[in-house]
Design a protein around this motif. Structure first.
Motif, short mmCIF file in Angstrom:
data_model
loop_
_atom_site.label_atom_id
_atom_site.label_comp_id
_atom_site.label_asym_id
_atom_site.label_seq_id
_atom_site.Cartn_x
_atom_site.Cartn_y
_atom_site.Cartn_z
N GLY A 14 0.78 -1.23 0.00
CA GLY A 14 0.00 0.00 0.00
C GLY A 14 0.81 1.28 0.00
O GLY A 14 1.96 1.31 0.45
N TRP A 15 0.19 2.32 -0.51
CA TRP A 15 0.71 3.68 -0.51
C TRP A 15 -0.43 4.59 -0.07
O TRP A 15 -1.58 4.39 -0.49
N LEU A 16 -0.14 5.59 0.71
CA LEU A 16 -1.22 6.46 1.20
C LEU A 16 -0.68 7.83 1.57
O LEU A 16 0.43 7.95 2.09
N HIS A 17 -1.50 8.83 1.32
CA HIS A 17 -1.22 10.16 1.85
C HIS A 17 -2.52 10.79 2.29
O HIS A 17 -3.54 10.69 1.60
N ALA A 18 -2.49 11.39 3.47
CA ALA A 18 -3.63 12.13 4.01
C ALA A 18 -3.16 13.53 4.35
O ALA A 18 -2.07 13.70 4.91
#
Length: 289
Positions: A14-18
């Motif tokens: 997974g990859w994520l940015h918030a």
């Protein structure tokens, strides 16, 4: 549970940015790595459409006839058996609501395909590349496996090994439409701050994104009362969504989450739910929950 734990427990990479839209505080996992964005690019496409409408360059009521040669398959107008006539604004609606590839392709042709990558550059999204629209993406997939059409591709693709699939351009961020999770949340932040163009254009994009019919990813993870607006993207083995979660207390959080699975299927409810849980964990971190 942390974001990393959510991905690990779900059995995905997974990859994520918030990003807190108002304070610019961030959280994420591998947020600056290049990722394939698939249909998430349609946010930029519809933003360019909205800017042209607001500037008076395009009439949103202009009508376009979609013929057999325009149809790319999939949801919406791509599955129609007969010619369909729509306004430009309805093409934008189908592009966002059901990720209609035919509508997006025709809309992109009408607004000028070169203007979408130029818009990304204007907004400072230096690592976002748009290499054509849905038609170019599908044609590259057909060419890479030696298929003449979608029916032949459907016969060939399941027999490919993982190593063979990895050579397809659509799975390589360096050779297809791509960005980073951090740049996608920056794009959303600009739209939600009315800084991606005239306020009326940004409002139009937000309204169209709110009509997306997919709900099993980001939207499924948040409780009632939290408004979730998003745009999905899907390829075999790749699941993604970009969107904004708006809380009753005024908190607004831009989200971009991507997952890769080992099995090359496009429909995986369990993976959809992992995307949502990871996004919820990121927002909880930003909110100090």
């Amino acid at each position: 549970m942390s974001i990393i734990e959510v991905f690990a427990n779900g059995g995905v990479e997974g990859w994520l940015h918030a990003r807190d839209i108002d304070s610019d505080r961030t959280a994420g996992v591998r947020p600056d790595e290049a990722v394939v964005i698939s249909s998430i690019f349609k946010i930029l496409l519809v933003l360019e459409f909205a800017r042209q409408v607001t500037a008076g360059v395009l009439d949103p009521a202009e009508r376009i006839r979609l013929r057999a040669g325009d149809r790319l398959g999939g949801w919406g107008t791509g599955g129609c058996a007969d010619d369909v006539e729509l306004s430009l604004r309805d093409l934008a609606y189908f592009t966002m609501s059901v990720s209609d590839n035919t509508a997006a392709d025709v809309l992109m042709r009408r607004i000028g395909p070169d203007l979408v990558p130029m818009l990304a550059a204007e907004l400072g999204l230096t690592r976002t590349r748009v290499l054509g629209g849905p038609r170019e993406m599908l044609e590259s997939m057909f060419a890479d496996v030696g298929a003449r059409d979608d029916a032949e591709f459907a016969r060939i693709f399941p027999a490919l090994t993982g190593e063979q699939v990895a050579t397809l351009r659509v799975f390589d961020p360096e050779r297809t439409t791509s960005s980073t999770p951090a740049e996608i949340t920056r794009l959303l932040q600009l739209i939600w701050r009315d800084a991606a163009g005239p306020p009326a254009a940004c409002a139009m994009v937000r309204a169209l994104m709110s009509r997306q019919m997919a709900w099993t990813r980001l939207a499924a993870a948040f409780p009632p009362g939290v408004r979730v607006t998003g745009k999905t993207g899907t390829l075999p083995g790749l699941h993604m969504e970009a969107g904004v979660a708006e809380f009753p207390d005024g908190g607004r959080y831009a989200l971009a989450v991507f997952a890769r699975t080992r099995d090359l299927v496009a429909t995986r409810l369990d993976v959809d739910l992992v995307l949502g849980r990871a996004a919820r964990a990121a927002v909880a971190e930003l909110r100090g929950e």
